[in-house]
Design an enzyme around this catalytic site. Structure first.
Site, short mmCIF file in Angstrom:
data_model
loop_
_atom_site.label_atom_id
_atom_site.label_comp_id
_atom_site.label_asym_id
_atom_site.label_seq_id
_atom_site.Cartn_x
_atom_site.Cartn_y
_atom_site.Cartn_z
N VAL A 217 -11.10 -35.88 -2.22
CA VAL A 217 -9.71 -36.12 -1.81
C VAL A 217 -9.60 -35.92 -0.29
O VAL A 217 -8.86 -36.61 0.39
CB VAL A 217 -8.71 -35.22 -2.57
CG1 VAL A 217 -8.96 -33.75 -2.35
CG2 VAL A 217 -7.27 -35.56 -2.20
N GLY A 218 -10.37 -34.98 0.24
CA GLY A 218 -10.35 -34.75 1.69
C GLY A 218 -11.14 -35.84 2.39
O GLY A 218 -12.17 -36.31 1.88
N ARG B 187 0.27 -32.64 -4.15
CA ARG B 187 -0.02 -32.71 -5.59
C ARG B 187 -0.67 -31.43 -6.08
O ARG B 187 -0.30 -30.87 -7.11
CB ARG B 187 -0.96 -33.89 -5.87
CG ARG B 187 -0.37 -35.24 -5.54
CD ARG B 187 -1.46 -36.29 -5.51
NE ARG B 187 -2.29 -36.13 -4.32
CZ ARG B 187 -2.37 -37.03 -3.34
NH1 ARG B 187 -1.71 -38.15 -3.42
NH2 ARG B 187 -3.12 -36.82 -2.28
N ILE B 188 -1.67 -30.95 -5.34
CA ILE B 188 -2.41 -29.77 -5.80
C ILE B 188 -1.53 -28.52 -5.73
O ILE B 188 -1.48 -27.74 -6.68
CB ILE B 188 -3.72 -29.61 -4.99
CG1 ILE B 188 -4.65 -30.80 -5.29
CG2 ILE B 188 -4.41 -28.29 -5.33
CD1 ILE B 188 -5.93 -30.84 -4.47
N ARG C 200 5.94 -28.95 6.41
CA ARG C 200 6.77 -29.36 7.55
C ARG C 200 8.18 -29.69 7.09
O ARG C 200 9.16 -29.26 7.65
CB ARG C 200 6.15 -30.55 8.28
CG ARG C 200 5.41 -30.10 9.52
CD ARG C 200 4.73 -31.23 10.20
NE ARG C 200 3.88 -31.94 9.25
CZ ARG C 200 3.09 -32.95 9.55
NH1 ARG C 200 3.07 -33.42 10.76
NH2 ARG C 200 2.34 -33.52 8.65
N ARG D 103 -9.74 -25.93 2.87
CA ARG D 103 -10.94 -26.16 3.67
C ARG D 103 -11.22 -24.89 4.45
O ARG D 103 -10.28 -24.22 4.91
CB ARG D 103 -10.71 -27.31 4.67
CG ARG D 103 -10.77 -28.70 4.07
CD ARG D 103 -12.18 -29.08 3.63
NE ARG D 103 -12.28 -30.44 3.14
CZ ARG D 103 -12.22 -30.80 1.85
NH1 ARG D 103 -12.04 -29.88 0.92
NH2 ARG D 103 -12.35 -32.07 1.51
N ASP E 243 -12.93 -20.64 -2.02
CA ASP E 243 -13.80 -21.69 -2.61
C ASP E 243 -14.40 -22.53 -1.49
O ASP E 243 -15.24 -23.40 -1.75
CB ASP E 243 -12.98 -22.57 -3.55
CG ASP E 243 -13.87 -23.61 -4.25
OD1 ASP E 243 -14.98 -23.24 -4.68
OD2 ASP E 243 -13.46 -24.79 -4.34
N HIS F 298 -17.55 -24.06 -3.24
CA HIS F 298 -16.78 -25.30 -3.15
C HIS F 298 -16.87 -26.11 -4.46
O HIS F 298 -17.43 -27.21 -4.50
CB HIS F 298 -17.27 -26.16 -1.97
CG HIS F 298 -16.24 -27.16 -1.51
ND1 HIS F 298 -16.13 -27.58 -0.21
CD2 HIS F 298 -15.28 -27.83 -2.19
CE1 HIS F 298 -15.15 -28.45 -0.10
NE2 HIS F 298 -14.62 -28.62 -1.31
N GLY G 45 -14.02 -26.66 -6.45
CA GLY G 45 -12.64 -26.94 -6.88
C GLY G 45 -12.50 -28.05 -7.90
O GLY G 45 -11.82 -27.92 -8.92
O1 LIG Z 1 -12.85 -30.52 -1.55
C1 LIG Z 1 -12.97 -31.44 -2.29
C2 LIG Z 1 -12.45 -32.74 -2.05
O2 LIG Z 1 -11.96 -33.02 -0.94
O3 LIG Z 1 -12.53 -33.56 -2.98
#
Ligand SMILES: O=CC(=O)O
Length: 347
Positions: free
Chosen positions: A102-103, A182-183, A204, A264, A288, A312, A314
């Protein structure tokens, strides 16, 4: 969720010669991880020439630069830095980059935009898995699970004792979330049944509708730091959030505060976090994500009892990772034929 791309249509488009290419020169895709779920690679192989890096550790940069030359698409991961140098090495035929994450801060999206290269990613699919892991990490940290587990093996467990291995419960606590996408929203929904006194979030701009669903209140960063018993970082890494958790921020936190980071490593000044944990400025941390990843075995954080560190993981839920592999592939197939990607970074 955007409609799924009809794979058969893409295949036909590619194979029936609607492109100027012939069958023997199907679009080429370089995949930086050989161990992504095969279902994603199979989708690509139906209509593309796929080559993959061969080892489970990230592809060395020089090899990536060598391999990407002449490719039409890149299937990458958050361990691959996709910058100007890599894009230059690729050549002007590169149409899309799709990351199984996702990042996407590892991709220079501005450079992609300049070159008309489209960027795919995998939001949504990993929201539940990441929220679940965040709560698991939070519980492991506040109830001291790893510390307690060690005692079982090292002889520290002599007897049940009234105040031994006690932690700070979520019930009646104030939980602050930095980030309410979302998370963040799913983390809040999972924390709610633990009966916190209040959930707050810092973004924000307030998101009243989403917040109402989980009884969350918008606060500024300062208030979140000063009033929370738990602080959860679940924001994107941006220039604004880079090392936002610095020495000054830890100083403002309550001494019983438990800090959780599933965002992150870059949102934290890790030296400041170490000092805050070592000096009991805050109570504990659950991470994580770290800087760097993997964390070197001699990192001082690993010497502390009041930190739980995970590698990491997640989104590391089997079905989630399988679907992430397929979405990454479908994004590429769409990008190659100029169709709307299932999940595309707006450039
Ligand atoms: O950190 C995990 C991702 O960005 O999917």
């Amino acid at each position: 969720m955007p409609p799924r791309l009809p794979i058969a249509r893409v295949r036909n488009f590619l194979q029936l010669g609607l492109r100027t290419r012939t069958m023997s020169s199907q679009p080429s895709v370089y995949v930086t991880r050989p161990d992504v779920d095969a279902s994603g690679l199979e989708l690509l192989r139906k209509s593309c020439q796929v080559s993959t890096w061969s080892e489970t550790l990230p592809v060395p940069r020089a090899e990536l630069i060598r391999q990407i030359a002449g490719k039409d698409a890149l299937y990458c991961a958050l361990t691959d830095k996709i910058d100007k140098e890599v894009l230059d090495a690729a050549g002007s035929q590169l149409k899309c980059v799709s990351t199984i994450s996702v990042g996407y801060e590892h991709i220079d999206v501005e450079e992609c935009k300049k070159r008309g290269i489209r960027v795919g990613y995998t939001p949504d699919v990993l929201t539940d898995a990441t929220a679940e892991l965040t709560v698991a990490l939070l519980l492991a940290t506040n109830r001291r699970l790893f510390e307690a587990n060690k005692q079982v093996f090292n002889g520290g467990w002599k007897s049940w004792a009234p105040m031994w291995m006690c932690g700070q419960g979520l019930k009646g606590s104030r939980v602050g979330l930095l980030g309410f996408g979302r998370i963040g929203q799913e983390i809040a929904a999972r924390i709610l049944p633990f009966k916190p006194a209040e959930i707050t979030y810092t973004t924000r701009s307030p998101r009243p509708q989403e917040a109402a669903a989980v009884n969350a209140r918008h606060v500024d960063f300062e208030e979140m730091l000063r009033n929370s018993d738990f602080i959860v970082a679940c924001c994107a890494l941006t220039p604004q959030t880079k090392e936002i958790f610095n020495a000054a921020a830890f100083q403002k936190m309550k001494s019983n505060c438990i800090f959780i980071n599933t965002a992150r490593g870059g949102v934290v000044d890790q030296h400041a976090l170490y000092d805050a944990l070592k000096n009991n400025t805050i109570q504990a941390a659950g991470l994580d994500v770290t800087t760097p990843e993997p964390l070197p075995l001699d990192d001082p954080l690993l010497k502390l009892d009041n930190v739980v560190i995970l590698p990491h993981i997640g989104s590391a839920d089997i079905e989630t990772r399988k679907e992430m592999s397929r979405i990454t592939a479908r994004n590429i197939l769409a990008g190659l034929v100029g169709e709307k990607m299932e999940a595309e970074v707006i450039l």
